[in-house]
Scaffold this motif. Structure first.
Motif, short mmCIF file in Angstrom:
data_model
loop_
_atom_site.label_atom_id
_atom_site.label_comp_id
_atom_site.label_asym_id
_atom_site.label_seq_id
_atom_site.Cartn_x
_atom_site.Cartn_y
_atom_site.Cartn_z
N ARG A 112 0.83 -1.22 0.00
CA ARG A 112 0.00 0.00 0.00
C ARG A 112 0.86 1.26 0.00
O ARG A 112 0.56 2.24 -0.70
CB ARG A 112 -0.91 0.00 1.23
CG ARG A 112 -1.78 1.25 1.39
CD ARG A 112 -2.33 1.36 2.80
NE ARG A 112 -1.24 1.44 3.80
CZ ARG A 112 -1.43 1.35 5.11
NH1 ARG A 112 -2.65 1.14 5.59
NH2 ARG A 112 -0.41 1.45 5.94
N ASP A 113 1.95 1.24 0.77
CA ASP A 113 2.79 2.42 0.93
C ASP A 113 3.86 2.54 -0.15
O ASP A 113 4.81 3.33 -0.01
CB ASP A 113 3.46 2.37 2.31
CG ASP A 113 2.44 2.39 3.44
OD1 ASP A 113 1.29 2.83 3.21
OD2 ASP A 113 2.78 1.92 4.55
N ASN A 114 3.71 1.76 -1.22
CA ASN A 114 4.64 1.80 -2.36
C ASN A 114 6.08 1.49 -1.97
O ASN A 114 7.03 2.00 -2.58
CB ASN A 114 4.57 3.16 -3.06
CG ASN A 114 3.21 3.43 -3.66
OD1 ASN A 114 2.60 2.54 -4.26
ND2 ASN A 114 2.72 4.64 -3.50
N LYS A 115 6.25 0.67 -0.94
CA LYS A 115 7.58 0.24 -0.54
C LYS A 115 7.94 -1.10 -1.19
O LYS A 115 9.06 -1.60 -0.98
CB LYS A 115 7.65 0.10 0.99
CG LYS A 115 7.51 1.44 1.71
CD LYS A 115 7.58 1.27 3.22
CE LYS A 115 7.45 2.61 3.92
NZ LYS A 115 7.47 2.46 5.41
N ILE A 116 7.01 -1.65 -1.93
CA ILE A 116 7.24 -2.90 -2.66
C ILE A 116 7.02 -2.65 -4.14
O ILE A 116 5.98 -2.12 -4.55
CB ILE A 116 6.31 -4.02 -2.16
CG1 ILE A 116 6.78 -4.53 -0.80
CG2 ILE A 116 6.26 -5.17 -3.17
CD1 ILE A 116 5.93 -5.64 -0.23
N THR A 117 8.01 -3.02 -4.94
CA THR A 117 7.89 -2.99 -6.40
C THR A 117 7.97 -4.43 -6.88
O THR A 117 8.91 -5.16 -6.52
CB THR A 117 9.01 -2.16 -7.04
OG1 THR A 117 8.98 -0.84 -6.50
CG2 THR A 117 8.83 -2.11 -8.55
N ILE A 118 7.01 -4.84 -7.67
CA ILE A 118 6.89 -6.26 -8.05
C ILE A 118 7.20 -6.47 -9.52
O ILE A 118 6.78 -5.69 -10.38
CB ILE A 118 5.47 -6.78 -7.73
CG1 ILE A 118 5.22 -6.75 -6.22
CG2 ILE A 118 5.26 -8.19 -8.26
CD1 ILE A 118 3.81 -6.95 -5.81
N SER A 119 7.94 -7.52 -9.79
CA SER A 119 8.17 -7.97 -11.16
C SER A 119 7.62 -9.39 -11.27
O SER A 119 7.96 -10.25 -10.45
CB SER A 119 9.66 -7.94 -11.49
OG SER A 119 9.87 -8.23 -12.86
N TYR A 120 6.79 -9.62 -12.27
CA TYR A 120 5.99 -10.86 -12.33
C TYR A 120 6.16 -11.56 -13.67
O TYR A 120 5.97 -10.94 -14.72
CB TYR A 120 4.53 -10.49 -12.08
CG TYR A 120 3.51 -11.57 -12.37
CD1 TYR A 120 3.30 -12.62 -11.48
CD2 TYR A 120 2.74 -11.53 -13.53
CE1 TYR A 120 2.35 -13.60 -11.75
CE2 TYR A 120 1.79 -12.50 -13.80
CZ TYR A 120 1.59 -13.54 -12.91
OH TYR A 120 0.65 -14.50 -13.17
N LYS A 121 6.54 -12.84 -13.63
CA LYS A 121 6.57 -13.65 -14.85
C LYS A 121 5.36 -14.56 -14.87
O LYS A 121 5.20 -15.41 -13.99
CB LYS A 121 7.83 -14.53 -14.92
CG LYS A 121 7.95 -15.25 -16.28
CD LYS A 121 8.66 -16.57 -16.20
CE LYS A 121 7.80 -17.67 -15.70
NZ LYS A 121 6.73 -18.13 -16.63
N PRO A 122 4.46 -14.41 -15.84
CA PRO A 122 3.24 -15.21 -15.86
C PRO A 122 3.50 -16.66 -16.24
O PRO A 122 4.55 -17.01 -16.78
CB PRO A 122 2.37 -14.51 -16.91
CG PRO A 122 3.36 -13.89 -17.85
CD PRO A 122 4.52 -13.47 -16.97
#
Length: 560
Positions: free
Chosen positions: A136-146
Motif C-alpha cells: 500500500r505504501d509503495n515500498k514494494i515494487t513487483i516484477s511478475y513472470k506469468p
C-alpha cells in the motif's frame, strides 16, 4: 429438476437446490448437508460437492462466483529468501501469486474486490499484514513472470531485442548472456521456440528493478541444462532487501532453488489451502508423504516412495526390435545414432538438451522396418506438440475406454469425454493424448515430453500408469523428458544425447540407469544424492564435500 426432487433438504420443505435465472440448477451452500445424493443422481454429472476440512470454516481469501472455487491462506514472500509453492494444478497457486503481485484483489467471498485497507485488516497480526502495508505504501515494487508465456507473442510484435530494450537497454547485454539469448536477440518474437520464449519472459522479469520477484512455473519448455542455469539466476536475486516467490512442478529444481516451501492442497476447481511454511527439504518430503502432521490433514492416499539404491542393470532375453545406425542432415543440423536394441517390458528414458535431435530420433523410430514374432513392428507415438481439433475427447480416445482401471480412472478422463479437444487446458490435453497413445494396439510406445503441463502428482501418477500398461501389455516404451525426477522414477535404462544444439546431436545407448546418468550428469557438472528420508534424488551443492567426493570417484549419480 431431478437434483431438486431428490435433495433431502428440499424434501423437508426448505429450499437448497433450486432453478436459477439461467435455468440451471443452483445450490445454497449454507443449506447443503453434503449428502451427495444429487451428485449421484445428476444425469450430466454436473454437480460436485466438497466438504472442506473442519479447520477451514473461515472466510476464504478469494472466491470465484457462486459455488465457485475458494482460496484459503497465502504464501507470503520473505525478504532474503526464495519461497517456493508446490501443489496440484487447479488449486489456486497462480491466483494466490496474482493477489500477492497486486494483479488481482481478493474478494473475501463477496461479489466485489476488497480495498487495500480491508485486505490489511483481514490479515491483522500476521506477516501478510506487514506485506500488504508495504504494498500500500509503495515500498514494494513487483516484477511478475506469468505462467502462460505463449501470450507474449500475441501481445507484442517485434524482435526479442526490441522487447527487452523496453525493459532496460542497460541490462540487456548481461542478461542475454546469463540466459543464453544472444543468438535470438534479432529474431522476431513469433519465430522463437517455447524454451526461448520462456527465457525471454524470465529475462524481462529479472531486468526490472524490483524488490519482489514472482515466477509462475519458470522451467516449462526448458531442458535440464537451461533449468539449472535459470535456477542459479533466480536464486541470485534473493538478497536482504529482495524477496523471490516461485511456483514450480519440477521437484529437483524446486529443491535446488528454494529456501522455504509452502504446500498447497485441496480439490481441483473446488478449493485450495496453503500450508504453513516449511524448510525446503522438509516441505518436499511432507508433500511426497501426503500427510501434514501439524494440520492433521491427509491430502493423498499413499506416499510417493523412491528406491534407496540405483536399480541393477536390467537383463532381458526377449528382444522386441532393433534399430540400425542412423545419420540424417536437416539443413545445418546433423543427427546420428548408433545401433540399439529394445527388449520386451523395457522402459527407456531419453535425456538431452533442446535442439539436439531427441524428437528427430523419435520420428526416425516410427519409420523403422522391423519384424516381431507377431509380424511387422507396430508403433504408437505421442508427439511433443499436440495438435488440437474440433473432435470430442470421447471419439479421440475411444480405444482407452476398455482400460478403466489402467487409464480412464487414474488419468481422470471421464469428466472430459463430452468436451472437444480444442476446449482442453494444456494438462488435460496431455493426459488425453497419453491415454490415446497407450491404448493403441502397438508393440513399441514413444512418448515425447509426457510431463509437460502436468503437476507433480500427475507426473508421478503418469509414471505408474506407463509402467503398469507396459507390464500388462508385455510391450516396451521410450520416454523423452526433461524432468529428471520423473525419468529417475520411471526408467530402467537411458539413451543420452550429446552434441551442440542446432548443429549436431548424437544418441548413445541404451545404457543402464547408473551408466547413463553418470554420462548425462558429467556434461551438466552436477552430482546427485538420495534424501535420507524420502530417497528422492537431490542435487548436491556445487563444491560441497559430497559433490567433490562423488566427482573424484566418477560416481555422479548416487550410491544409496
Amino acid at each position: 429438476m431431478l437434483c431438486a426432487k431428490v435433495c433431502p433438504v428440499n424434501r423437508t420443505g426448505e429450499e437448497c437446490v433450486y432453478e436459477g435465472e439461467d435455468k440451471k440448477a443452483k445450490i445454497l451452500e449454507d443449506k447443503c448437508i453434503g449428502c451427495g445424493i444429487c451428485v449421484q443422481k445428476c444425469p450430466t454429472k454436473a454437480i460436485t460437492i466438497v466438504n472442506l476440512p473442519e479447520a477451514f470454516n473461515s472466510t476464504p481469501i478469494h472466491k470465484y462466483g457462486e459455488s465457485g472455487f475458494q482460496l484459503f491462506d497465502l504464501a507470503i514472500p520473505l525478504f532474503g529468501k526464495v519461497v517456493g509453492i508446490i501443489g496440484k494444478n487447479g488449486i489456486g497457486k497462480s491466483t494466490a501469486m496474482k493477489i500477492l503481485a497486486g494483479l488481482m484483489k481478493p474478494n473475501f467471498k463477496t461479489d466485489k474486490e476488497a480495498e487495500i485497507d480491508e485486505i490489511i485488516q483481514h490479515f491483522k497480526g500476521t506477516e501478510a499484514q506487514l506485506y500488504f502495508e508495504r504494498l500500500r505504501d509503495n515500498k514494494i515494487t513487483i516484477s511478475y513472470k506469468p505462467q502462460l508465456v505463449e501470450q507474449i507473442a500475441k501481445q507484442f510484435s517485434g524482435t526479442v531485442r526490441e522487447l527487452l530494450s523496453k525493459v532496460s537497454e542497460e541490462k540487456l547485454g548481461k542478461t542475454a548472456e546469463l540466459l543464453d539469448l544472444q543468438k535470438v536477440l534479432d529474431t522476431d518474437i513469433t519465430k522463437i521456440s517455447g524454451g526461448e520464449l520462456q527465457r525471454v519472459a524470465i529475462a524481462a522479469t529479472i531486468m526490472k528493478d524490483a524488490n519482489v520477484y514472482c515466477f509462475d512455473e519458470p522451467t516449462n519448455y526448458l531442458d535440464i541444462k537451461q533449468r539449472i542455469r535459470v535456477s542459479k539466476v533466480i536464486k541470485s536475486l534473493a538478497k536482504d532487501n529482495v524477496a523471490v516467490l516461485v511456483i514450480e512442478h519440477d521437484l529437483i529444481i524446486l529443491d535446488y532453488i528454494a529456501d522455504i516451501v509452502h504446500i498447497m492442497y485441496g480439490k481441483e476447481n473446488a478449493y485450495g489451502i496453503t500450508s504453513q511454511p516449511k524448510t525446503t527439504k522438509a516441505g518436499i518430503n511432507v508433500y511426497l508423504s501426503g500427510y501434514l502432521r501439524e494440520e492433521n490433514v491427509r491430502f493423498r492416499d499413499k506416499p510417493v516412495t523412491f528406491e534407496a539404491r540405483p536399480p541393477p542393470e536390467v537383463h532381458r532375453d526377449t528382444q522386441l526390435c532393433t534399430w540400425p545406425s542412423m545419420k540424417q542432415e536437416l539443413g545445418n543440423f546433423t543427427f546420428e545414432a548408433g545401433p540399439g536394441i529394445v527388449h520386451m517390458h523395457d522402459i527407456i528414458g531419453i535425456l538431452g538438451e533442446n535442439g539436439i535431435g531427441k524428437t528427430t530420433f523419435m520420428k526416425a523410430l516410427t519409420m523403422i522396418e522391423a519384424e516381431t514374432k507377431h509380424g511387422k513392428l507396430r508403433i504408437s507415438y505421442k508427439p511433443q506438440y499436440i495438435t488440437t481439433q474440433n473432435t470430442s475427447v470421447l471419439e479421440y480416445i475411444n480405444d482407452a475406454l476398455q482400460y478403466e482401471l489402467q487409464l480412464m480412472k487414474p488419468l481422470e478422463l471421464h469428466d472430459l469425454l463430452e468436451r472437444n479437444l480444442d476446449e482442453l487446458s494444456g494438462g488435460q490435453l496431455q493426459r488425453v493424448a497419453i491415454a490415446r497413445c497407450l491404448a493403441a494396439d502397438a508393440d513399441l510406445y514413444l512418448l515425447d515430453e509426457p510431463s509437460a503441463y502436468l503437476d507433480v502428482e500427475q507426473r508421478l501418477l503418469m509414471s505408474k500408469v506407463i509402467r503398469d500398461m507396459m507390464t500388462a501389455k508385455g510391450k516396451a516404451c521410450l520416454v523423452v523428458d526433461h524432468d529428471l525426477l520423473f525419468i529417475d522414477y520411471i526408467a530402467e535404462k537411458l539413451i543420452v544425447f550429446a552434441g551442440k544444439p542446432a548443429l549436431h546431436g548424437k544418441a548413445e545407448g541404451p545404457f543402464s540407469m547408473h551408466a547413463g546418468m553418470n554420462a548425462f550428469l558429467n556434461d551438466l557438472n552436477i552430482t546427485f544424492r538420495r534424501d535420507e528420508e524420502s530417497r528422492r534424488p537431490r542435487i548436491n551443492k556445487e563444491g560441497s564435500v559430497l559433490d567433490k567426493e562423488q566427482k573424484a570417484k566418477g560416481n555422479l549419480y548416487y550410491t544409496g
